[in-house]
Enzyme design. Structure first.
Site, PDB file in Angstrom:
ATOM      1  N   GLN A  24       0.855  -0.981   0.210  1.00  0.00           N
ATOM      2  CA  GLN A  24      -0.089   0.380   0.137  1.00  0.00           C
ATOM      3  C   GLN A  24       0.981   1.130  -0.207  1.00  0.00           C
ATOM      4  O   GLN A  24       0.022   2.584  -0.479  1.00  0.00           O
ATOM      5  CB  GLN A  24      -1.052  -0.213   0.861  1.00  0.00           C
ATOM      6  CG  GLN A  24      -1.897  -0.812   0.827  1.00  0.00           C
ATOM      7  CD  GLN A  24      -3.063  -0.789   1.864  1.00  0.00           C
ATOM      8  OE1 GLN A  24      -2.646  -1.959   2.907  1.00  0.00           O
ATOM      9  NE2 GLN A  24      -4.077  -0.872   1.832  1.00  0.00           N
ATOM     10  N   HIS A 114       0.534  -9.415   4.578  1.00  0.00           N
ATOM     11  CA  HIS A 114      -0.077  -8.415   4.675  1.00  0.00           C
ATOM     12  C   HIS A 114      -0.451  -8.480   2.576  1.00  0.00           C
ATOM     13  O   HIS A 114      -0.673  -7.572   1.758  1.00  0.00           O
ATOM     14  CB  HIS A 114       0.612  -7.057   5.038  1.00  0.00           C
ATOM     15  CG  HIS A 114      -0.749  -5.981   5.091  1.00  0.00           C
ATOM     16  ND1 HIS A 114      -0.833  -5.866   6.484  1.00  0.00           N
ATOM     17  CD2 HIS A 114      -2.286  -5.426   4.508  1.00  0.00           C
ATOM     18  CE1 HIS A 114      -1.806  -4.832   6.263  1.00  0.00           C
ATOM     19  NE2 HIS A 114      -2.506  -5.403   6.196  1.00  0.00           N
ATOM     20  N   ASN A 158      -1.558 -10.557   8.730  1.00  0.00           N
ATOM     21  CA  ASN A 158      -2.527  -9.981   8.854  1.00  0.00           C
ATOM     22  C   ASN A 158      -3.509  -9.939   8.495  1.00  0.00           C
ATOM     23  O   ASN A 158      -3.986 -10.258   7.273  1.00  0.00           O
ATOM     24  CB  ASN A 158      -1.960  -8.377   7.710  1.00  0.00           C
ATOM     25  CG  ASN A 158      -3.074  -7.757   7.878  1.00  0.00           C
ATOM     26  OD1 ASN A 158      -3.260  -7.308   9.597  1.00  0.00           O
ATOM     27  ND2 ASN A 158      -3.994  -7.156   6.812  1.00  0.00           N
ATOM     28  N   GLU A 159      -4.925 -10.214   8.641  1.00  0.00           N
ATOM     29  CA  GLU A 159      -6.288 -10.254   8.675  1.00  0.00           C
ATOM     30  C   GLU A 159      -6.299 -11.420   7.865  1.00  0.00           C
ATOM     31  O   GLU A 159      -6.738 -11.390   6.473  1.00  0.00           O
ATOM     32  CB  GLU A 159      -7.139  -9.222   7.665  1.00  0.00           C
ATOM     33  CG  GLU A 159      -6.847  -8.397   8.430  1.00  0.00           C
ATOM     34  CD  GLU A 159      -8.099  -7.331   8.909  1.00  0.00           C
ATOM     35  OE1 GLU A 159      -8.088  -7.129   7.227  1.00  0.00           O
ATOM     36  OE2 GLU A 159      -8.137  -5.810   9.502  1.00  0.00           O
TER      37      GLU A 159
HETATM   38  C1  FCB Z   1      -7.209  -3.878   6.856  1.00  0.00           C
HETATM   39  C2  FCB Z   1      -6.224  -3.491   6.136  1.00  0.00           C
HETATM   40  C3  FCB Z   1      -5.757  -2.668   5.621  1.00  0.00           C
HETATM   41  C4  FCB Z   1      -6.330  -1.852   5.214  1.00  0.00           C
HETATM   42  C5  FCB Z   1      -7.775  -1.499   6.115  1.00  0.00           C
HETATM   43  C6  FCB Z   1      -8.019  -0.180   5.627  1.00  0.00           C
HETATM   44  O1  FCB Z   1      -8.428  -4.875   6.253  1.00  0.00           O
HETATM   45  O2  FCB Z   1      -5.177  -4.868   6.757  1.00  0.00           O
HETATM   46  O3  FCB Z   1      -4.372  -2.590   4.287  1.00  0.00           O
HETATM   47  O4  FCB Z   1      -6.385  -2.309   3.917  1.00  0.00           O
HETATM   48  O5  FCB Z   1      -8.277  -2.212   6.022  1.00  0.00           O
END
Ligand code: FCB
Length: 423
Positions: A24, A114, A158-159
Site C-alpha cells: 500500500q 499482509h 494480517n487479517e
Molecule cells: C484492513 C487492512 C489494511 C487496510 C485497512 C483499511 O482490513 O489490513 O491493509 O486496507 O483495512
C-alpha cells in the site's frame, strides 16, 4: 459510560503507533498486485514511494510523537525462490528502517504477511497449496535470525479472514476467485498451520534481551441484521459471523493452538448490517448519505460501532486470556471532524474495556499515510498525513487529525466523546 470531556489516561508504556503495509505504501514491488488496476485507475506501482522515502516518513512519525510503528516486511523482495537465501540489499533496507526507528525511540511491530505473496508462491496456487506452509516457515526462520536483535513484536498474518474472503469468495483481491468456499477454508487452514510453526520459531529464536511477542491480526467485523425479525438477514449475518469470525478464530487460536501466540492483534473498524440480503455499507456501493438516512454512522467503508469494541475485547479476554494490541483502527473520510469524533469514541470504548480488566498494550492508527487501498485504489483517505498523488514528488502534509492524534500520543490520554449512539 463517561460524560463528555473526561480525560482518560492510559497506562505507562502504552504503545501509540501508526500502521502501513508494503504493497500500500512502498511502490516498486513485484507481487500479485503489481498488475492490478483498481476501478479508479490506481495501481500500487509507485504508491507513496515509501520504498525510497522511509527516512522522511520516520521523521513524520517522530513529529507525531508516536512511540510505535506497525509495518510489513515484503516477502517478495527477500526471497526469489523457495528456501533461497534472503536478498542482502533488500534486507539491508529493512535493517536501516529498524535502526532509524530505534534512534527515533519508535518500537517496531513487524508484519510478515499482509495480503501479498512472492510470484513463485502465487504461481503454485498461493495458500491453497500446502507447500506454501514450509516455504513461509523457512522464510520466517531466516528473517528472524537476521532481525531478532531489532524486533521483538511480530505479527505473522494480517487479517487472514479478509485475505481469504476477498481473494476467494468476493473476487476483489488477486487471484479474484468467487465463491470458492473450499479454497477459502484451505487458505485459512494452511495459514493457521504456518502461524503455529512460525510462532514457535519466533519464540525460540527470539532475542533473550527482550522476550519476543507474536500473534496474528484478526479483523473483527460485527455482522447484524438491520431488522431484528428478518430471518433471512439474520441467517446471512450468522453465516458471515460463523465463517469470518468463528471459523477463523478457531483455526488460529482454538484448542492447543492458543499456546502458539503470546498476544492477539485486533483490527477493528465496525459493523456490517444486512437488509434484504444486502450489506448496508459504503464499501459495497451504498452511498453514505443514504445510509445516514437509515440512521447509520459510516465512514467511506463501513458502519462505525464503537460500542462493539468493548464487546469484542471483553469476549477475546474471556475466551483466550491473552494480551491484545489494537493493530489497526482508522476511518476513511474527507471529513476530519468526523474522523476525530470516531477516534475519540473508539478510544473511549478501548479505555472502558481496559478499565474492565482487558489487557490492551497498544493502539496503531490505520494509517500513517493516504495510500493504495487495494481494490478501492486511492479513493479512500485513511491517512493521518495526506499525500498529493498528483505531484510527482508525492509531498506529505499533516491533516487536522494528525494534530489530534499527536496530542493523544504525547499525553498518553484522550479526552472522551459522549457515548450516546444507539446500539
Ligand atoms: C484492513 C487492512 C489494511 C487496510 C485497512 C483499511 O482490513 O489490513 O491493509 O486496507 O483495512
Amino acid at each position: 459510560m463517561m460524560p463528555p470531556g473526561n480525560i482518560l489516561q492510559f497506562p505507562a508504556g502504552f504503545l501509540w503507533g501508526t500502521a502501513t503495509s508494503p504493497t500500500q505504501v512502498e511502490g516498486h514491488i513485484e507481487n500479485e498486485w503489481t498488475d492490478f488496476t483498481a476501478p479508479d485507475g490506481g495501481t500500487c506501482r509507485i504508491a507513496c514511494d515509501h520504498y525510497h522515502r522511509y527516512p522522511e516518513d520516520i521523521e513524520w512519525m517522530s513529529r507525531l510523537g508516536a512511540n510505535a510503528y506497525r509495518f510489513g516486511i515484503e516477502w517478495s523482495r527477500l526471497q526469489s525462490a523457495p528456501f533461497a537465501p534472503l536478498d542482502r540489499n533488500e534486507l539491508a533496507r529493512y535493517v536501516d528502517i529498524l535502526d532509524r526507528l530505534k534512534l527515533a525511540g519508535i518500537t517496531p511491530m513487524a508484519v510478515l504477511h499482509h495480503f501479498s505473496n512472492p510470484p513463485w508462491i502465487n504461481s503454485m496456487g498461493g495458500w491453497t497449496n500446502a507447500a506454501a506452509v514450509p516455504a513461509f516457515v523457512d522464510y520466517v526462520r531466516r528473517l528472524v535470525a537476521a532481525l531478532k536483535d531489532r524486533v521483538y513484536l511480530w505479527n505473522t498474518f494480517n487479517e487472514p479472514d479478509t485475505y481469504a474472503c476477498v481473494a476467494y469468495l468476493l473476487g476483489g483481491f488477486p487471484p479474484q476467485r468467487k465463491w470458492k468456499l473450499g479454497q477459502f477454508r484451505r487458505v485459512i487452514d494452511h495459514m493457521a498451520h504456518a502461524h503455529v510453526q512460525a510462532s514457535q520459531i519466533i519464540r525460540q529464536e527470539g532475542d533473550a534481551r527482550r522476550k519476543p511477542e507474536v500473534g496474528i491480526a484478526k479483523n473483527w467485523t460485527f455482522f447484524h441484521a438491520y431488522k431484528r425479525f428478518s430471518p433471512w438477514d439474520r441467517m446471512t449475518a450468522f453465516a458471515c459471523h460463523y465463517t469470518f469470525n468463528k471459523f477463523v478464530l478457531d483455526a488460529f487460536l482454538g484448542g492447543g493452538r492458543r499456546r502458539a501466540s503470546t498476544f492477539i492483534g485486533l483490527n477493528y473498524y465496525g459493523r456490517v448490517r444486512f437488509h434484504h440480503f444486502r450489506a448496508m455499507i459504503p464499501a459495497s456501493g451504498a452511498p453514505v448519505q443514504r445510509l445516514n438516512d437509515f440512521g447509520f454512522v459510516c465512514d467511506d467503508m463501513v458502519e462505525r460501532y464503537p460500542a462493539g469494541l468493548v464487546k469484542i475485547l471483553s469476549y477475546l479476554h474471556r475466551k483466550f486470556r491473552l494480551p491484545v494490541y489494537i493493530t489497526e483502527h482508522g476511518a476513511a473520510s474527507q471529513d476530519e471532524k468526523f474522523r476525530e469524533r470516531d477516534l475519540r469514541e473508539n478510544l473511549a470504548a478501548l479505555h472502558g474495556a481496559m478499565a474492565g480488566g482487558v489487557d490492551v498494550r497498544g493502539f496503531f492508527y490505520w494509517s500513517l499515510l493516504d495510500n493504495f487501498e487495494w481494490q478501492f485504489g486511492y479513493s479512500k483517505k485513511f491517512g493521518l498525513l495526506a499525500v498529493d498523488f498528483a505531484d510527482e514528488k508525492l509531498p506529505r502534509t499533516m491533516k487536522p487529525l494528525a494534530e489530534v492524534y499527536s496530542r493523544i500520543c504525547r499525553a498518553n490520554s484522550v479526552q472522551a466523546e459522549l457515548q450516546g449512539r444507539p446500539e
